[in-house]
Design a protein around this motif. Structure first.
Motif, PDB file in Angstrom:
ATOM      1  N   PRO A  64       0.844  -1.195   0.000  1.00 26.78           N
ATOM      2  CA  PRO A  64       0.000   0.000   0.000  1.00 26.78           C
ATOM      3  C   PRO A  64       0.882   1.250   0.000  1.00 26.78           C
ATOM      4  O   PRO A  64       1.822   1.347   0.790  1.00 26.78           O
ATOM      5  N   LEU A  65       0.597   2.169  -0.914  1.00 28.99           N
ATOM      6  CA  LEU A  65       1.396   3.386  -1.049  1.00 28.99           C
ATOM      7  C   LEU A  65       0.513   4.565  -1.413  1.00 28.99           C
ATOM      8  O   LEU A  65      -0.609   4.397  -1.892  1.00 28.99           O
ATOM      9  N   CYS A  66       1.055   5.748  -1.231  1.00 27.96           N
ATOM     10  CA  CYS A  66       0.409   6.974  -1.699  1.00 27.96           C
ATOM     11  C   CYS A  66       0.679   7.057  -3.198  1.00 27.96           C
ATOM     12  O   CYS A  66       1.818   6.904  -3.635  1.00 27.96           O
ATOM     13  N   ILE A  67      -0.378   7.281  -3.980  1.00 28.36           N
ATOM     14  CA  ILE A  67      -0.181   7.298  -5.430  1.00 28.36           C
ATOM     15  C   ILE A  67      -0.289   8.682  -6.057  1.00 28.36           C
ATOM     16  O   ILE A  67       0.204   8.895  -7.157  1.00 28.36           O
ATOM     17  N   PHE A 121       6.015   6.589  -6.455  1.00 28.98           N
ATOM     18  CA  PHE A 121       5.227   6.075  -5.332  1.00 28.98           C
ATOM     19  C   PHE A 121       5.952   6.426  -4.046  1.00 28.98           C
ATOM     20  O   PHE A 121       7.177   6.317  -3.977  1.00 28.98           O
ATOM     21  N   VAL A 122       5.208   6.853  -3.035  1.00 26.32           N
ATOM     22  CA  VAL A 122       5.812   7.167  -1.744  1.00 26.32           C
ATOM     23  C   VAL A 122       5.060   6.444  -0.639  1.00 26.32           C
ATOM     24  O   VAL A 122       3.949   5.949  -0.825  1.00 26.32           O
ATOM     25  N   ASP A 166       4.315  11.880   2.566  1.00 27.77           N
ATOM     26  CA  ASP A 166       5.474  12.761   2.609  1.00 27.77           C
ATOM     27  C   ASP A 166       6.512  12.271   1.609  1.00 27.77           C
ATOM     28  O   ASP A 166       7.055  11.181   1.759  1.00 27.77           O
ATOM     29  N   PRO A 167       6.811  13.054   0.560  1.00 35.85           N
ATOM     30  CA  PRO A 167       7.758  12.595  -0.448  1.00 35.85           C
ATOM     31  C   PRO A 167       9.162  12.352   0.104  1.00 35.85           C
ATOM     32  O   PRO A 167       9.977  11.708  -0.530  1.00 35.85           O
ATOM     33  N   GLU A 168       9.468  12.889   1.286  1.00 38.80           N
ATOM     34  CA  GLU A 168      10.786  12.655   1.866  1.00 38.80           C
ATOM     35  C   GLU A 168      10.854  11.309   2.585  1.00 38.80           C
ATOM     36  O   GLU A 168      11.919  10.858   2.962  1.00 38.80           O
ATOM     37  N   CYS A 169       9.721  10.669   2.794  1.00 34.50           N
ATOM     38  CA  CYS A 169       9.683   9.374   3.447  1.00 34.50           C
ATOM     39  C   CYS A 169      10.046   8.300   2.417  1.00 34.50           C
ATOM     40  O   CYS A 169      10.370   8.615   1.268  1.00 34.50           O
ATOM     41  N   ARG A 170       9.954   7.061   2.779  1.00 33.27           N
ATOM     42  CA  ARG A 170      10.283   5.958   1.877  1.00 33.27           C
ATOM     43  C   ARG A 170       9.513   6.096   0.567  1.00 33.27           C
ATOM     44  O   ARG A 170       8.331   6.381   0.554  1.00 33.27           O
ATOM     45  N   GLY A 171      10.222   5.905  -0.498  1.00 35.16           N
ATOM     46  CA  GLY A 171       9.578   6.024  -1.800  1.00 35.16           C
ATOM     47  C   GLY A 171      10.305   5.205  -2.853  1.00 35.16           C
ATOM     48  O   GLY A 171      11.376   4.653  -2.608  1.00 35.16           O
ATOM     49  N   TYR A 172       9.687   5.138  -4.016  1.00 30.13           N
ATOM     50  CA  TYR A 172      10.249   4.414  -5.146  1.00 30.13           C
ATOM     51  C   TYR A 172      10.452   5.396  -6.287  1.00 30.13           C
ATOM     52  O   TYR A 172       9.492   5.894  -6.869  1.00 30.13           O
ATOM     53  N   SER A 173      11.710   5.676  -6.565  1.00 28.40           N
ATOM     54  CA  SER A 173      12.060   6.615  -7.631  1.00 28.40           C
ATOM     55  C   SER A 173      12.662   5.850  -8.796  1.00 28.40           C
ATOM     56  O   SER A 173      13.459   4.922  -8.601  1.00 28.40           O
ATOM     57  N   PHE A 174      12.282   6.272  -9.982  1.00 29.90           N
ATOM     58  CA  PHE A 174      12.802   5.657 -11.196  1.00 29.90           C
ATOM     59  C   PHE A 174      13.334   6.732 -12.131  1.00 29.90           C
ATOM     60  O   PHE A 174      12.735   7.792 -12.271  1.00 29.90           O
ATOM     61  N   ARG A 175      14.465   6.424 -12.754  1.00 33.21           N
ATOM     62  CA  ARG A 175      14.925   7.218 -13.883  1.00 33.21           C
ATOM     63  C   ARG A 175      14.355   6.528 -15.109  1.00 33.21           C
ATOM     64  O   ARG A 175      14.430   5.292 -15.225  1.00 33.21           O
TER      65      ARG A 175
END
Length: 164
Positions: A30-33, A65-66, A71-80
């Motif tokens: 479950p994540l913030c979308i 996805f965070v 909070d975008p500074e919390c755990r998230g999944y970043s992709f290039r």
């Protein structure tokens, strides 16, 4: 994404996210979308370089996805994301540092057309979900930006160049 829900206190939309590429489960939780949705949709049209500490008006740089706290500074999944020849996109999972550098992890090659089709469907589902809500996200232009990107994705689906 399934089970979308709205946290009226945080003004975020959450969902159960399952990201599977070539049979490999990349994300399943479950994540913030909505924080990263505009950037995710844009990735179907343009190359992306994330920076999770960017201010809200630099939405193009948000992690896709965070953590469910929003909070975008919390755990998230970043992709290039890079668009390569032959109708392919290359997604690289990255671990970001606040100084703008990042460490690359797995890289996935996916069909750009298939990705745009799925992104379009996701954008349309999100818009239908938030339409009846009193939704006032931190990035106030989330809905107008998502609407514009959905329109661009629809247009790109009909173009021979894939929208690029």
């Amino acid at each position: 994404m399934s089970g979308m829900s709205f946290d009226s206190g945080l003004q975020i939309v959450q969902a159960d996210v399952l990201l599977s590429i070539d049979g490999e489960t990349v994300i399943e939780e479950p994540l913030c979308i909505d924080v990263g949705l505009p950037a995710l949709l844009l990735s179907g049209l343009e190359e992306m370089e994330p920076y999770r500490w960017a201010p809200a008006n630099e939405w193009r740089r948000m992690p896709f996805f965070v953590c469910g706290c929003g909070d975008p500074e919390c755990r998230g999944y970043s992709f290039r994301v890079k668009h390569t020849g032959g109708g392919q996109s290359e997604w690289t999972l990255v671990e970001e540092a606040e100084d703008g550098t990042y460490r690359e992890h797995e890289t996935y090659r996916i069909s750009a057309d298939e990705c745009r089709t799925q992104l379009l469907e996701l954008g349309e589902r999100f818009l239908a979900f938030v339409e009846p809500l009193d939704y006032n996200p931190y990035f106030a232009d989330t809905v107008p930006v998502v609407k514009e990107l959905v329109a661009r994705l629809k247009h790109s689906a009909g173009g021979a160049d894939g929208g690029r």
